[in-house]
Design a protein around this motif. Structure first.
Motif, mmCIF file in Angstrom:
data_model
loop_
_atom_site.group_PDB
_atom_site.id
_atom_site.type_symbol
_atom_site.label_atom_id
_atom_site.label_comp_id
_atom_site.label_asym_id
_atom_site.label_seq_id
_atom_site.Cartn_x
_atom_site.Cartn_y
_atom_site.Cartn_z
ATOM 1 N N SER A 7 13.766 16.431 -34.034
ATOM 2 C CA SER A 7 15.052 17.304 -33.744
ATOM 3 C C SER A 7 16.322 16.527 -34.078
ATOM 4 N N ILE A 8 17.452 17.152 -33.878
ATOM 5 C CA ILE A 8 18.572 16.516 -34.262
ATOM 6 C C ILE A 8 18.850 15.220 -33.415
ATOM 7 N N ASP A 9 18.385 15.221 -31.971
ATOM 8 C CA ASP A 9 18.717 14.086 -31.220
ATOM 9 C C ASP A 9 17.714 13.142 -31.408
ATOM 10 N N ARG A 10 16.803 13.148 -32.299
ATOM 11 C CA ARG A 10 16.063 12.001 -32.823
ATOM 12 C C ARG A 10 16.161 11.563 -34.079
ATOM 13 N N VAL A 11 16.968 12.166 -34.898
ATOM 14 C CA VAL A 11 17.512 11.633 -36.231
ATOM 15 C C VAL A 11 17.860 10.326 -36.331
ATOM 16 N N PRO A 12 17.502 9.110 -37.103
ATOM 17 C CA PRO A 12 18.182 7.898 -37.092
ATOM 18 C C PRO A 12 19.679 8.151 -37.258
ATOM 19 N N VAL A 13 20.250 7.083 -36.816
ATOM 20 C CA VAL A 13 21.795 7.046 -36.969
ATOM 21 C C VAL A 13 22.163 6.927 -38.265
ATOM 22 N N VAL A 84 23.032 -0.710 -39.099
ATOM 23 C CA VAL A 84 23.623 -1.567 -38.019
ATOM 24 C C VAL A 84 22.956 -0.662 -36.635
ATOM 25 N N SER A 85 23.592 0.419 -36.592
ATOM 26 C CA SER A 85 22.813 1.079 -35.196
ATOM 27 C C SER A 85 21.397 1.279 -35.238
ATOM 28 N N ASP A 86 20.689 1.469 -36.345
ATOM 29 C CA ASP A 86 19.164 1.348 -36.304
ATOM 30 C C ASP A 86 18.649 0.125 -36.238
ATOM 31 N N ALA A 87 19.003 -0.847 -36.762
ATOM 32 C CA ALA A 87 18.311 -2.196 -37.064
ATOM 33 C C ALA A 87 18.865 -3.144 -35.979
ATOM 34 N N LEU A 88 19.922 -3.187 -35.723
ATOM 35 C CA LEU A 88 20.314 -4.216 -34.560
ATOM 36 C C LEU A 88 19.494 -4.090 -33.633
ATOM 37 N N PRO A 89 19.034 -2.880 -32.885
ATOM 38 C CA PRO A 89 18.280 -2.708 -31.487
ATOM 39 C C PRO A 89 16.941 -3.467 -31.683
ATOM 40 N N PRO A 95 16.521 0.162 -27.167
ATOM 41 C CA PRO A 95 17.126 1.162 -27.772
ATOM 42 C C PRO A 95 18.452 0.982 -27.726
ATOM 43 N N LEU A 96 19.159 1.555 -28.886
ATOM 44 C CA LEU A 96 20.622 1.476 -28.992
ATOM 45 C C LEU A 96 21.444 2.174 -27.606
ATOM 46 N N GLY A 220 22.029 -7.411 -44.574
ATOM 47 C CA GLY A 220 21.109 -7.416 -43.379
ATOM 48 C C GLY A 220 19.883 -6.505 -43.667
ATOM 49 N N GLY A 221 20.488 -5.158 -44.023
ATOM 50 C CA GLY A 221 19.283 -4.249 -44.108
ATOM 51 C C GLY A 221 18.362 -4.680 -45.120
ATOM 52 N N ILE A 222 18.624 -5.391 -46.186
ATOM 53 C CA ILE A 222 17.817 -5.776 -47.207
ATOM 54 C C ILE A 222 16.890 -6.766 -46.688
ATOM 55 N N TYR A 223 17.262 -7.583 -45.848
ATOM 56 C CA TYR A 223 16.402 -8.729 -45.188
ATOM 57 C C TYR A 223 15.482 -8.071 -44.236
#
Length: 459
Positions: A7-13, A84-89, A95-96, A220-223
């Motif tokens: 659902s749209i409230d579960r879609v990754p940022v 950042v919003s998806d990987a930093l947490p 969770p974010l 950072g995303g590549i790593y």
């Protein structure tokens, strides 16, 4: 075409960021495309859209360019912010903080970004009312950015950070994002902007936004996703060294540009008198640029070395919560043998997150739809992600490649005044587009062929 339950409230940022950027490009790119076309008409056929001697308006060019260029900045930055919003947490082991406000802020940033283009034109004689409106809008756009920033900081503060290489890039990004954002809001104040326009202060702001806010999250995303791409880990030791060199080199190179701008150094110059007082800051900038370049080389070395010799990563080396980490690394060609049911934003963490809050259905990975009749995909409802149709997907086609190639040759012919060649390439482009979009019976885009029985009658 999302997975069932997505659902749209579960879609990754990250998906919110790329979706918003794509929508922004659809609205922004036509403005600059039209500007280029009008400029081409001025130069080739003597029209006067921008020719002031014949009643044209050079300011029209600025309007059309910045109607594109400022939203384009957000189209570049928002996907990086989504990374950042998806990987930093993941590295904060929680969770974010504020998923919904961050998702809404992502969309709001692009929406407001379409009404701030004139802050690039404050020194062009714009009426006072427009200055007030667009100056205010340029300050308002800081609000959604601040929402995301506080969410990242709160995620780090309330989590249990694991100090891996991607974490350093994401945390460093937050600092650079604040510096770049604050210097942008400063230019929203019209009197200050009049002093800073076309100085190196603006160049500094540009580099903090397009390098600091974009390149650091991407590296950072590549790593972060390199183990999933390749099945191998990148080096922690080399990665941390590369981050330190990049971060120091970046700030040494570009922060002094703020000072040069405040000292009055104009942009777009390649030399200046020795007694202007800019020598020291420019020397520091030059030294920092070499340090930054060294950091890029370290990263590229780590990338190449790890691709060939990095240690095996396993399926989920970061203990990440999302579904791509539930399958082997690198993923098999089909990704998932069965289409999973998504019941959470963090399906791989759900067992530990559910303790103390009543439980929550995660994602079902061992059962689901099996699509085995050719190229098929599930169609789901827009809001809730409920499956309702099986879609037949098209096969491989060379038509998009030929369309891109012929369209490129159209513009080359226009530049070279080869009109017959241009017309021929236009025709070839049209044929390629028709071939690409021609409805197929196998995809149920037109009526199937009639079936005849033994007597010649339609069955």
């Amino acid at each position: 075409m999302r997975a069932p339950g997505m659902s749209i409230d579960r879609v990754p940022v990250l998906v919110w960021g790329t979706l918003t950027a794509s929508g922004g490009n659809l609205l922004a790119v036509p403005a600059v495309s039209l500007a280029f076309f009008m400029l081409w008409l001025d130069r080739q056929f003597g029209t006067h859209f921008f020719d002031v001697l014949n009643g044209g308006r050079p300011l029209l060019w600025q309007h059309m360019f910045w109607m594109f260029a400022h939203p384009w900045v957000y189209a570049v930055v928002l996907p990086a912010m989504g990374i950042v919003s998806d990987a930093l947490p993941v590295f904060c082991r929680r969770p974010l903080v504020g998923y919904t406000p961050v998702a809404l802020a992502t969309v709001a940033t692009m929406v407001v970004g379409f009404i701030v283009w004139i802050h690039h034109m404050f020194a062009t004689g714009i009426p006072a009312l427009a200055l007030a409106f667009f100056g205010s809008a340029s300050m308002v756009i800081a609000i959604p950015s601040a929402v995301a920033t506080f969410a990242w900081v709160a995620t780090i503060y309330t989590g249990r950070p694991v100090f891996k290489v991607p974490f350093f890039y994401f945390a460093g990004f937050v600092l650079l994002f604040v510096i770049g954002g604050v210097s942008g809001v400063m230019t929203a104040a019209v009197p200050l902007d009049w002093q800073l326009t076309d100085t190196y202060f603006v160049v500094a702001h540009l580099h903090y936004v397009l390098l600091g806010v974009n390149v650091f999250p991407v590296i950072g995303g590549i790593y972060f996703w390199f183990p999933k791409f390749t099945g191998r880990m990148m080096s922690e030791r080399i990665g941390k060294l590369g981050f330190a060199v990049l971060f120091i080199g970046f700030n040494v190179a570009f922060f002094p540009m703020h000072i040069a701008g405040l000292l009055g150094m104009p942009r777009r110059i390649y030399t200046y008198p020795a007694d202007m007082g800019w020598n020291t800051v420019n020397l520091i900038t030059s030294l920092g640029s070499f340090v930054f370049a060294l950091g890029v080389l370290i990263f590229l070395f780590d990338l190449a070395w790890s691709y060939k010799r990095g240690p095996a990563a396993g399926d989920n080396p970061w203990d990440a919560p999302t579904l791509e980490w539930s399958i082997p690394s690198p993923p098999p060609p089909y990704n998932f043998a069965t289409v999973p049911f998504v019941g959470s934003r963090h399906p791989l963490w759900e067992s530990r997150l559910a303790s103390g809050r009543g439980g929550h259905a995660g994602s079902v990975l061992d059962q689901g739809y099996i699509l085995d009749h050719g190229r098929e995909a599930l169609g789901t409802t827009a809001l809730d992600g409920e499956p309702y149709i099986i879609l037949k997907m098209p096969g491989d086609s060379y038509a998009p490649f030929f369309l891109g190639a012929f369209a490129t040759l159209v513009f080359a012919g226009m530049v070279l005044h080869a009109w017959w060649f241009t017309a021929a390439m236009l025709g070839a482009s049209a044929i390629s587009m028709i071939a690409w979009l021609w409805p197929e019976r196998g995809l149920l885009q037109r009526e199937p062929s009639p079936v005849y029985d033994a007597g010649g009658e339609i069955g």
